[in-house]
Design a protein around this motif. Structure first.
Motif, PDB file in Angstrom:
ATOM      1  N   ILE A 199       0.721  -1.455   0.146  1.00  0.00           N
ATOM      2  CA  ILE A 199       0.371   0.575  -0.155  1.00  0.00           C
ATOM      3  C   ILE A 199       0.779   1.541  -0.136  1.00  0.00           C
ATOM      4  N   ASP A 252       0.047   5.651  -3.148  1.00  0.00           N
ATOM      5  CA  ASP A 252      -0.604   4.633  -2.620  1.00  0.00           C
ATOM      6  C   ASP A 252      -1.224   3.689  -3.407  1.00  0.00           C
ATOM      7  N   ARG A 296      -3.703   1.714  -3.163  1.00  0.00           N
ATOM      8  CA  ARG A 296      -5.301   1.627  -2.528  1.00  0.00           C
ATOM      9  C   ARG A 296      -5.365   2.161  -4.624  1.00  0.00           C
ATOM     10  N   LEU A 340      -4.366   0.462  -7.295  1.00  0.00           N
ATOM     11  CA  LEU A 340      -6.326  -0.559  -6.993  1.00  0.00           C
ATOM     12  C   LEU A 340      -6.143  -0.251  -8.087  1.00  0.00           C
ATOM     13  N   LYS A 341      -7.761   1.175  -7.968  1.00  0.00           N
ATOM     14  CA  LYS A 341      -8.539   1.306  -8.240  1.00  0.00           C
ATOM     15  C   LYS A 341      -7.967   1.541  -9.763  1.00  0.00           C
ATOM     16  N   MET A 379      -2.969  -6.892  -1.457  1.00  0.00           N
ATOM     17  CA  MET A 379      -2.270  -5.852  -0.824  1.00  0.00           C
ATOM     18  C   MET A 379      -2.375  -6.178   0.261  1.00  0.00           C
ATOM     19  N   TYR A 439      -1.105  -1.031   8.023  1.00  0.00           N
ATOM     20  CA  TYR A 439      -3.065  -1.047   7.802  1.00  0.00           C
ATOM     21  C   TYR A 439      -3.405  -2.230   7.576  1.00  0.00           C
ATOM     22  N   TYR A 494      -7.675  -0.665   5.537  1.00  0.00           N
ATOM     23  CA  TYR A 494      -6.729  -0.663   4.113  1.00  0.00           C
ATOM     24  C   TYR A 494      -7.258  -0.271   2.450  1.00  0.00           C
ATOM     25  N   THR A 495      -9.417  -0.225   2.780  1.00  0.00           N
ATOM     26  CA  THR A 495     -10.114   0.275   1.565  1.00  0.00           C
ATOM     27  C   THR A 495      -9.694   1.599   0.852  1.00  0.00           C
ATOM     28  N   LEU A 496      -9.857   1.659  -0.017  1.00  0.00           N
ATOM     29  CA  LEU A 496      -9.558   3.619  -0.654  1.00  0.00           C
ATOM     30  C   LEU A 496     -11.508   3.235  -1.103  1.00  0.00           C
ATOM     31  N   SER A 513     -12.108  -2.261  -2.524  1.00  0.00           N
ATOM     32  CA  SER A 513     -10.897  -3.749  -1.357  1.00  0.00           C
ATOM     33  C   SER A 513     -10.165  -4.562  -2.729  1.00  0.00           C
ATOM     34  N   ALA A 514      -9.060  -5.075  -2.251  1.00  0.00           N
ATOM     35  CA  ALA A 514      -7.950  -5.755  -2.880  1.00  0.00           C
ATOM     36  C   ALA A 514      -8.948  -7.080  -3.038  1.00  0.00           C
TER      37      ALA A 514
END
Length: 122
Positions: free
Chosen positions: A55, A61, A63, A66-67, A82, A87, A92-94, A98-99
């Motif tokens: 992360i 970042d 996250r 990931l997005k 992740m 975290y 850890y989500t944004l 989430s992963a």
């Protein structure tokens, strides 16, 4: 089973080296990045079957990456694990994204391998 590709995105070179060594000993093809710049292009060239991504990267970042991965049609299907020392599995989500899985550092090698094999079955 055909040899699988795993991309590791980790800025700590010692951790990157250990993960690479472990995965290569399990007959995976491994590629490593120490920062997130140009990740989407790298993923499209390497075609990973799983991505392991920290992360906290020096330039972005994880996250956010990931997005980007999950919103890009050609990469959204790739399972992402992740990892983070800061975290945990609940924070850890944004933006609600989430992963496919999460692991806190330091981690157990057997747990890492178990998670990778589960993700490869997706």
């Amino acid at each position: 089973m055909a040899k699988k590709n795993i991309l590791v995105v980790e800025d700590n070179h010692a951790i990157l080296d250990v993960i690479t060594l472990i995965l290569e000993s399990e007959a995976f093809t491994v590629d490593g990045l120490s920062k997130g710049a140009d990740l989407i292009n790298h993923v499209q060239n390497f075609s990973p079957d799983v991505i392991i991504m920290d992360i906290m990267l020096p330039d972005i970042d994880g996250r956010v990456l990931l997005k980007d991965l999950k919103s890009t049609p050609s990469t959204k299907h790739i399972p992402v694990l992740m990892i983070s020392a800061r975290y945990n599995a609940t924070n850890y989500t944004l933006d609600g994204l989430s992963a496919d899985d999460f692991m806190a550092k330091p981690f157990n090698i057997d747990e890492l391998m178990d998670k990778i094999y589960v993700l490869l079955k997706k």
